[in-house]
Design a protein around this motif. Structure first.
Motif, PDB file in Angstrom:
ATOM      1  N   ALA A   1      13.853  -7.076 -16.851  1.00 56.47           N
ATOM      2  CA  ALA A   1      14.669  -7.628 -15.761  1.00 56.47           C
ATOM      3  C   ALA A   1      16.150  -7.384 -16.035  1.00 56.47           C
ATOM      4  O   ALA A   1      16.901  -7.024 -15.118  1.00 56.47           O
ATOM      5  N   ASP A   2      16.579  -7.559 -17.275  1.00 50.53           N
ATOM      6  CA  ASP A   2      17.969  -7.319 -17.624  1.00 50.53           C
ATOM      7  C   ASP A   2      18.334  -5.849 -17.410  1.00 50.53           C
ATOM      8  O   ASP A   2      19.381  -5.527 -16.845  1.00 50.53           O
ATOM      9  N   SER A   3      17.454  -4.947 -17.827  1.00 56.87           N
ATOM     10  CA  SER A   3      17.708  -3.516 -17.636  1.00 56.87           C
ATOM     11  C   SER A   3      17.772  -3.168 -16.151  1.00 56.87           C
ATOM     12  O   SER A   3      18.630  -2.391 -15.721  1.00 56.87           O
ATOM     13  N   GLY A   4      16.872  -3.734 -15.379  1.00 53.76           N
ATOM     14  CA  GLY A   4      16.875  -3.482 -13.938  1.00 53.76           C
ATOM     15  C   GLY A   4      18.147  -3.956 -13.277  1.00 53.76           C
ATOM     16  O   GLY A   4      18.712  -3.274 -12.414  1.00 53.76           O
ATOM     17  N   LEU A   5      18.630  -5.129 -13.675  1.00 57.53           N
ATOM     18  CA  LEU A   5      19.881  -5.637 -13.109  1.00 57.53           C
ATOM     19  C   LEU A   5      21.070  -4.767 -13.504  1.00 57.53           C
ATOM     20  O   LEU A   5      21.984  -4.550 -12.712  1.00 57.53           O
ATOM     21  N   ARG A   6      21.050  -4.248 -14.723  1.00 62.80           N
ATOM     22  CA  ARG A   6      22.144  -3.363 -15.143  1.00 62.80           C
ATOM     23  C   ARG A   6      22.142  -2.068 -14.333  1.00 62.80           C
ATOM     24  O   ARG A   6      23.189  -1.581 -13.918  1.00 62.80           O
ATOM     25  N   TRP A   7      20.954  -1.476 -14.104  1.00 58.76           N
ATOM     26  CA  TRP A   7      20.867  -0.265 -13.292  1.00 58.76           C
ATOM     27  C   TRP A   7      21.327  -0.549 -11.869  1.00 58.76           C
ATOM     28  O   TRP A   7      22.050   0.231 -11.259  1.00 58.76           O
ATOM     29  N   TRP A   8      20.881  -1.677 -11.299  1.00 63.28           N
ATOM     30  CA  TRP A   8      21.245  -2.043  -9.935  1.00 63.28           C
ATOM     31  C   TRP A   8      22.760  -2.175  -9.819  1.00 63.28           C
ATOM     32  O   TRP A   8      23.383  -1.687  -8.887  1.00 63.28           O
ATOM     33  N   SER A   9      23.378  -2.827 -10.805  1.00 61.59           N
ATOM     34  CA  SER A   9      24.823  -3.019 -10.797  1.00 61.59           C
ATOM     35  C   SER A   9      25.554  -1.684 -10.939  1.00 61.59           C
ATOM     36  O   SER A   9      26.551  -1.435 -10.259  1.00 61.59           O
ATOM     37  N   ALA A  10      25.060  -0.815 -11.815  1.00 63.27           N
ATOM     38  CA  ALA A  10      25.708   0.480 -12.034  1.00 63.27           C
ATOM     39  C   ALA A  10      25.651   1.331 -10.779  1.00 63.27           C
ATOM     40  O   ALA A  10      26.644   1.976 -10.402  1.00 63.27           O
ATOM     41  N   PHE A  11      24.501   1.358 -10.095  1.00 64.38           N
ATOM     42  CA  PHE A  11      24.409   2.154  -8.877  1.00 64.38           C
ATOM     43  C   PHE A  11      25.246   1.552  -7.761  1.00 64.38           C
ATOM     44  O   PHE A  11      25.821   2.269  -6.947  1.00 64.38           O
ATOM     45  N   GLY A  12      25.354   0.225  -7.712  1.00 67.69           N
ATOM     46  CA  GLY A  12      26.226  -0.407  -6.731  1.00 67.69           C
ATOM     47  C   GLY A  12      27.680  -0.047  -6.961  1.00 67.69           C
ATOM     48  O   GLY A  12      28.429   0.245  -6.015  1.00 67.69           O
ATOM     49  N   LEU A  13      28.093  -0.045  -8.223  1.00 68.05           N
ATOM     50  CA  LEU A  13      29.465   0.331  -8.563  1.00 68.05           C
ATOM     51  C   LEU A  13      29.721   1.801  -8.232  1.00 68.05           C
ATOM     52  O   LEU A  13      30.787   2.161  -7.710  1.00 68.05           O
ATOM     53  N   LEU A  14      28.733   2.666  -8.505  1.00 68.91           N
ATOM     54  CA  LEU A  14      28.885   4.087  -8.186  1.00 68.91           C
ATOM     55  C   LEU A  14      29.012   4.298  -6.675  1.00 68.91           C
ATOM     56  O   LEU A  14      29.853   5.066  -6.213  1.00 68.91           O
ATOM     57  N   ARG A  15      28.176   3.597  -5.894  1.00 72.15           N
ATOM     58  CA  ARG A  15      28.265   3.711  -4.440  1.00 72.15           C
ATOM     59  C   ARG A  15      29.634   3.251  -3.944  1.00 72.15           C
ATOM     60  O   ARG A  15      30.232   3.883  -3.070  1.00 72.15           O
ATOM     61  N   GLN A  16      30.127   2.149  -4.519  1.00 76.35           N
ATOM     62  CA  GLN A  16      31.437   1.629  -4.124  1.00 76.35           C
ATOM     63  C   GLN A  16      32.547   2.630  -4.466  1.00 76.35           C
ATOM     64  O   GLN A  16      33.442   2.870  -3.658  1.00 76.35           O
ATOM     65  N   ARG A  17      32.493   3.232  -5.633  1.00 72.62           N
ATOM     66  CA  ARG A  17      33.517   4.201  -6.028  1.00 72.62           C
ATOM     67  C   ARG A  17      33.433   5.474  -5.202  1.00 72.62           C
ATOM     68  O   ARG A  17      34.455   6.099  -4.918  1.00 72.62           O
ATOM     69  N   MET A  18      32.224   5.884  -4.832  1.00 67.71           N
ATOM     70  CA  MET A  18      32.097   7.083  -4.004  1.00 67.71           C
ATOM     71  C   MET A  18      32.669   6.845  -2.613  1.00 67.71           C
ATOM     72  O   MET A  18      33.281   7.728  -2.018  1.00 67.71           O
ATOM     73  N   LYS A  19      32.486   5.626  -2.078  1.00 65.97           N
ATOM     74  CA  LYS A  19      33.063   5.306  -0.778  1.00 65.97           C
ATOM     75  C   LYS A  19      34.584   5.292  -0.850  1.00 65.97           C
ATOM     76  O   LYS A  19      35.265   5.696   0.088  1.00 65.97           O
ATOM     77  N   ALA A  20      35.125   4.816  -1.972  1.00 65.74           N
ATOM     78  CA  ALA A  20      36.577   4.747  -2.127  1.00 65.74           C
ATOM     79  C   ALA A  20      37.173   6.101  -2.494  1.00 65.74           C
ATOM     80  O   ALA A  20      38.381   6.268  -2.465  1.00 65.74           O
ATOM     81  N   GLY A  21      36.338   7.074  -2.882  1.00 70.35           N
ATOM     82  CA  GLY A  21      36.827   8.409  -3.202  1.00 70.35           C
ATOM     83  C   GLY A  21      37.138   8.621  -4.665  1.00 70.35           C
ATOM     84  O   GLY A  21      37.668   9.653  -5.029  1.00 70.35           O
TER      85      GLY A  21
END
Length: 80
Positions: free
Chosen positions: A22-42
């Motif tokens: 569960a901890d690993s899954g939450l870390r992956w989820w957070s990392a992909f969310g951060l990547l999506r946010q950074r890609m939207k911001a450029g």
């Protein structure tokens, strides 16, 4: 008595495994969310298409490969 200890050990190992996954899954989820946010911001950009499996040059993986992007060198002058 031994069966109770064995069942307890397996139960604790199962709970620990579930918590780690569960901890690993939450870390992956957070990392992909951060990547999506950074890609939207450029800030992070993805290349177009897939990377080539073998870059031109030696195919053994140990030779020096040419850069996929040009290097822009800045000329600097030093005092003599």
């Amino acid at each position: 008595m031994f069966a109770t200890v064995l069942i307890t050990a397996f139960a604790l190992a199962s709970v620990a495994t579930v918590l780690v996954l569960a901890d690993s899954g939450l870390r992956w989820w957070s990392a992909f969310g951060l990547l999506r946010q950074r890609m939207k911001a450029g800030y992070a950009t993805a290349g177009a298409g897939q990377r080539p499996s073998v870059v031109s040059g030696s195919g053994n993986g140990f030779g020096r490969q040419p850069r996929a992007y040009p290097v822009i060198r800045k000329v600097t002058l030093r005092a003599a």
